[in-house]
Design a protein around this motif. Structure first.
Motif, PDB file in Angstrom:
ATOM      1  N   THR A   1      -0.884   1.281   6.828  1.00 27.54           N
ATOM      2  CA  THR A   1      -0.967   2.628   6.288  1.00 27.54           C
ATOM      3  C   THR A   1      -0.110   2.695   5.039  1.00 27.54           C
ATOM      4  O   THR A   1       0.638   1.755   4.730  1.00 27.54           O
ATOM      5  CB  THR A   1      -0.488   3.671   7.330  1.00 27.54           C
ATOM      6  OG1 THR A   1      -0.764   4.983   6.852  1.00 27.54           O
ATOM      7  CG2 THR A   1       1.008   3.531   7.592  1.00 27.54           C
ATOM      8  N   ARG A   2      -0.211   3.813   4.304  1.00 29.81           N
ATOM      9  CA  ARG A   2       0.561   3.938   3.074  1.00 29.81           C
ATOM     10  C   ARG A   2       2.045   4.142   3.370  1.00 29.81           C
ATOM     11  O   ARG A   2       2.413   4.804   4.333  1.00 29.81           O
ATOM     12  CB  ARG A   2       0.043   5.125   2.253  1.00 29.81           C
ATOM     13  CG  ARG A   2      -1.332   4.921   1.660  1.00 29.81           C
ATOM     14  CD  ARG A   2      -1.836   6.220   1.056  1.00 29.81           C
ATOM     15  NE  ARG A   2      -2.023   7.246   2.090  1.00 29.81           N
ATOM     16  CZ  ARG A   2      -2.021   8.547   1.852  1.00 29.81           C
ATOM     17  NH1 ARG A   2      -1.811   9.000   0.629  1.00 29.81           N
ATOM     18  NH2 ARG A   2      -2.207   9.414   2.832  1.00 29.81           N
TER      19      ARG A   2
ATOM     20  N   THR B   1       2.350  10.279  -1.578  1.00 29.01           N
ATOM     21  CA  THR B   1       1.512  10.621  -0.427  1.00 29.01           C
ATOM     22  C   THR B   1       1.370  12.127  -0.232  1.00 29.01           C
ATOM     23  O   THR B   1       0.468  12.560   0.489  1.00 29.01           O
ATOM     24  CB  THR B   1       2.091  10.001   0.861  1.00 29.01           C
ATOM     25  OG1 THR B   1       3.450  10.421   1.021  1.00 29.01           O
ATOM     26  CG2 THR B   1       2.042   8.477   0.805  1.00 29.01           C
TER      27      THR B   1
ATOM     28  N   LYS C   1     -10.497   2.086   6.775  1.00 25.52           N
ATOM     29  CA  LYS C   1     -10.684   3.047   7.860  1.00 25.52           C
ATOM     30  C   LYS C   1     -12.087   3.643   7.789  1.00 25.52           C
ATOM     31  O   LYS C   1     -12.596   3.927   6.703  1.00 25.52           O
ATOM     32  CB  LYS C   1      -9.641   4.158   7.770  1.00 25.52           C
ATOM     33  CG  LYS C   1      -8.214   3.725   8.002  1.00 25.52           C
ATOM     34  CD  LYS C   1      -7.273   4.908   8.020  1.00 25.52           C
ATOM     35  CE  LYS C   1      -7.253   5.644   6.700  1.00 25.52           C
ATOM     36  NZ  LYS C   1      -6.260   6.748   6.693  1.00 25.52           N
TER      37      LYS C   1
ATOM     38  N   HIS D   1       0.838  -1.208   0.000  1.00 25.10           N
ATOM     39  CA  HIS D   1       0.000   0.000   0.000  1.00 25.10           C
ATOM     40  C   HIS D   1       0.868   1.251   0.000  1.00 25.10           C
ATOM     41  O   HIS D   1       1.577   1.529   0.961  1.00 25.10           O
ATOM     42  CB  HIS D   1      -0.885  -0.016   1.240  1.00 25.10           C
ATOM     43  CG  HIS D   1      -1.974   1.016   1.227  1.00 25.10           C
ATOM     44  ND1 HIS D   1      -2.516   1.534   0.075  1.00 25.10           N
ATOM     45  CD2 HIS D   1      -2.650   1.625   2.261  1.00 25.10           C
ATOM     46  CE1 HIS D   1      -3.465   2.408   0.377  1.00 25.10           C
ATOM     47  NE2 HIS D   1      -3.554   2.491   1.691  1.00 25.10           N
TER      48      HIS D   1
ATOM     49  N   TYR E   1      -3.476   6.232  -2.420  1.00 24.39           N
ATOM     50  CA  TYR E   1      -4.928   6.087  -2.434  1.00 24.39           C
ATOM     51  C   TYR E   1      -5.408   5.485  -3.751  1.00 24.39           C
ATOM     52  O   TYR E   1      -6.473   4.875  -3.821  1.00 24.39           O
ATOM     53  CB  TYR E   1      -5.597   7.448  -2.218  1.00 24.39           C
ATOM     54  CG  TYR E   1      -5.650   7.883  -0.777  1.00 24.39           C
ATOM     55  CD1 TYR E   1      -6.104   7.013   0.215  1.00 24.39           C
ATOM     56  CD2 TYR E   1      -5.249   9.167  -0.401  1.00 24.39           C
ATOM     57  CE1 TYR E   1      -6.143   7.408   1.539  1.00 24.39           C
ATOM     58  CE2 TYR E   1      -5.295   9.568   0.926  1.00 24.39           C
ATOM     59  CZ  TYR E   1      -5.746   8.683   1.889  1.00 24.39           C
ATOM     60  OH  TYR E   1      -5.784   9.071   3.200  1.00 24.39           O
TER      61      TYR E   1
ATOM     62  N   ARG F   1     -10.303   2.678  14.901  1.00 28.59           N
ATOM     63  CA  ARG F   1      -9.076   2.598  15.699  1.00 28.59           C
ATOM     64  C   ARG F   1      -9.190   3.344  17.018  1.00 28.59           C
ATOM     65  O   ARG F   1      -8.202   3.527  17.717  1.00 28.59           O
ATOM     66  CB  ARG F   1      -7.904   3.169  14.895  1.00 28.59           C
ATOM     67  CG  ARG F   1      -7.630   2.388  13.605  1.00 28.59           C
ATOM     68  CD  ARG F   1      -6.514   3.021  12.814  1.00 28.59           C
ATOM     69  NE  ARG F   1      -6.189   2.254  11.622  1.00 28.59           N
ATOM     70  CZ  ARG F   1      -5.301   2.618  10.708  1.00 28.59           C
ATOM     71  NH1 ARG F   1      -4.641   3.748  10.861  1.00 28.59           N
ATOM     72  NH2 ARG F   1      -5.064   1.872   9.650  1.00 28.59           N
TER      73      ARG F   1
END
Length: 304
Positions: A207-208, A246, A154, A132, A135, A177
């Protein structure tokens, strides 16, 4: 060298406006490897700390136009799914996939998909585990992985107007979370979804990856697969992070040379979560290009 490569990635000092080739000896490229990273360019704005240029605006418009055009059909599919296919909601899976695919094709983006022979039957539930970095991973998988599946996502993603609502209608699993109790509820829901015959996609890194390199995996998804009695199918997403880093709100250029590589399944019967995690991580790492692989001196232990 690291500073120069980062400047090339975000379009800062030292990087050209159109793009830059980053040669090895940095956090982004392997020694001797040359990797192209597009730049935001002059016709770009910053929104919430993230760059948006003309190409990104085209992607945003295409996604918005198509979601609005398809929403009457989304609502019809949701109603039919609630009435006749409550547990699997295959019509909703098809609508989410259609939206992602036509949005990306409209923008001239189509990844190369390899390893199709490794896919399970359409009615067999498995856990897909991709790396990952962007997006755009979600749109790439939804639009071009030719099997129905749902995400463990998420809760913030499922709250996005229209798109997130459609994912909720399709029965995607919301990951909360905020506290331990919410996490356990999400875990139980995911196992139940797999047992109902739905495949799930979980980003085991959690996460990315900002650099594009493979990060440590969490053991939770692999324990989930064991509890549900399903196998794991690793997926390597190659070179997508270069086009949508990102620090960008949308892609900075039309993605090219992106590959969605489906890898041989990893059976879960009789194995521990740690064993499955290690097999999947090694398979994905080996399938990634050098600039996305784990650094040689960077071990990736399992995390919670």
């Amino acid at each position: 060298a690291v500073a120069a490569s980062r400047a090339s990635l975000v379009g800062g000092p030292g990087g050209s406006r159109r793009g830059a080739a980053v040669r090895g000896a940095s956090a982004l490229a392997a020694p001797g490897e040359e990797v192209f990273f597009p730049q935001p360019g002059r016709l770009s704005v910053t929104i919430g700390g993230k760059s948006l240029n003309v190409v990104g605006a085209v992607f945003a418009v295409a996604m918005t136009v198509w979601v609005l055009a398809l929403y009457p059909f989304v609502l019809a599919a949701w109603l039919l799914s609630r009435l006749f296919d409550e547990k699997r909601r295959r019509l909703m899976d098809a609508m989410v996939s259609l939206w992602a695919k036509v949005s990306m094709l409209t923008c001239g983006y189509r990844p190369r998909v390899t390893g199709l022979d490794e896919l399970p039957g359409r009615d067999e539930a498995v856990l897909y585990v991709p790396n990952h970095c962007s997006y755009l991973d979600i749109l790439t998988l939804s639009g071009f992985l030719p099997r129905p599946f749902k995400y463990i996502s998420k809760i913030e993603i499922l709250r996005i107007p229209l798109v997130g609502w459609a994912m909720s209608f399709a029965g995607h699993v919301a990951l909360r979370r905020s506290d331990r109790r919410s996490q356990l509820e999400s875990y139980k829901k995911a196992v139940e979804t797999l047992k109902d015959g739905n495949s799930l996609t979980a980003f085991a890194e959690g996460t990315r990856s900002e650099s594009g390199r493979l990060q440590p995996f969490k053991r939770g998804p692999f324990k989930m697969a064991i509890d549900a009695g399903v196998d794991v199918v690793p997926v390597a997403i190659r070179d997508l992070h270069r086009w949508h880093p990102t620090n960008a709100l949308m892609p900075l250029a039309r993605p090219k040379d992106v590959e969605l590589r489906i890898l041989p399944r990893v059976p879960t019967l009789g194995k521990t979560p740690e064993q499955i995690l290690d097999e999947c991580r090694r398979a994905i790492d080996a399938a990634l290009p050098p600039h996305q692989r784990t650094l040689p001196n960077n071990a990736l232990p399992a995390s919670g």
